[in-house]
Design an enzyme around this catalytic site. Sequence first.
Site, PDB file in Angstrom:
ATOM      1  N   GLY A 131       0.923  -1.209  -0.122  1.00  0.00           N
ATOM      2  CA  GLY A 131       0.296  -0.023  -0.196  1.00  0.00           C
ATOM      3  C   GLY A 131       0.895   1.344  -0.313  1.00  0.00           C
ATOM      4  CD  GLU A 363      -5.425  10.389  -4.140  1.00  0.00           C
ATOM      5  OE1 GLU A 363      -4.513  11.568  -3.905  1.00  0.00           O
ATOM      6  OE2 GLU A 363      -7.327  10.944  -4.538  1.00  0.00           O
ATOM      7  CB  THR A 365      -3.074   6.423   6.180  1.00  0.00           C
ATOM      8  OG1 THR A 365      -1.472   6.128   6.464  1.00  0.00           O
ATOM      9  CG2 THR A 365      -3.312   5.061   5.743  1.00  0.00           C
TER      10      THR A 365
END
Length: 379
Positions: A131, A363, A365
């Site tokens: 991520g 976009e 955290t």
Amino acid sequence: MEFTENENQKMIAQMVRDFADKEIRPKMMEWDESQEFPVQVFKKLGELGLMGVLVPTEYGGSGFGYFEYVTAIVEVARVCGSIGLSLAAHNSLCTGHIMYFGNEEQKQKYLTKLATAEFIGAWGLTETNTGSDSARMLTVAEKDGDYYVINGAKNFITHGKSGDVAVVIVRTGAKGDSRGMSAFIIEKGTPGFTSGKKENKLGMRASETTELIFQDCRVHKSQLLGQEGEGFIQAMKVLDGGRISIAALGLGIAKGAYDAAVKYSKERHQFGQPISNFQAISFKLADMATQIEAAELLIYQAADMKNRGERMTKEGAMAKYYSSEVAVRVSTEAVQIFGGYGYTKDFPVEKFYRDSKLCTIGEGTSEVQKMVIGKSILA
């Protein structure tokens, strides 16, 4: 810094309010329940010039700056976060990446279609196991003559199924090397390029989120954005602008929840008077209003710097971090003001509450934003 609303912003705000009341509000809960991505709404937004807000007029866009762009997203999200999210992702990610890093041929071919919503755009960076740690992505492109052969998968991709074109960042070098990734424009229908699982989400349910799957997908070198190895650096610059988008999305959700809470507090009577008369409620509203004002100022500071071409990584991260957290706090308090009714789908605040959480995750955290801010202030 001068943040007085300009005439373009006033025009856009009124246009979006009229459009949202007619085209979004009547069916947004139906789309939310069914998780339908209403493509027809975005085609109409394209007719209004809102799918290419930042795109220069020579490519069919509106040619506006970030003040106007923020206004558009805020006013859409004030009614429906899902539509606001998809509007933001199309404009700032896919379209923005091609606008900033595409060559003239690529701009003529794709921006003209994206700006009018003839094409819906997607953007792929995230993978299942990477991520925020995108430098270790596993999707790989191997050179084969004039083509690249791509294998792997991306997930949590907005418009992954319905998008007509996607900008995808894949690995062309060593894992972990920031110069080992490249960006490609890939059209829907390219052999070996398909969509996978559609996510069943808590909120933003009318904004489509799916996997992108690549199985021996051959992409011509003409679809490479910039030079090989520049993909990660490009993506980080695109995300600077993307943070303003998500900040604006959070601001719109917060404003929508606040508006509903103020209205309800004046209409709801307990103990013979409107609940707005009680200090417990008025203090909540005061905190909500103050946080919204602060978020808006942070957003317009970042937008002003972006308009002037200044580096605004820290300011964009601050705006995104604060505004997204404000969206969650304000929508939570709005539910509390509504009481039991706030927990039902008959009133709008439960949807703002569900939609708001994505802003602290998508976009980058809130924790990643704090990393970016910390790195900037300690450099």
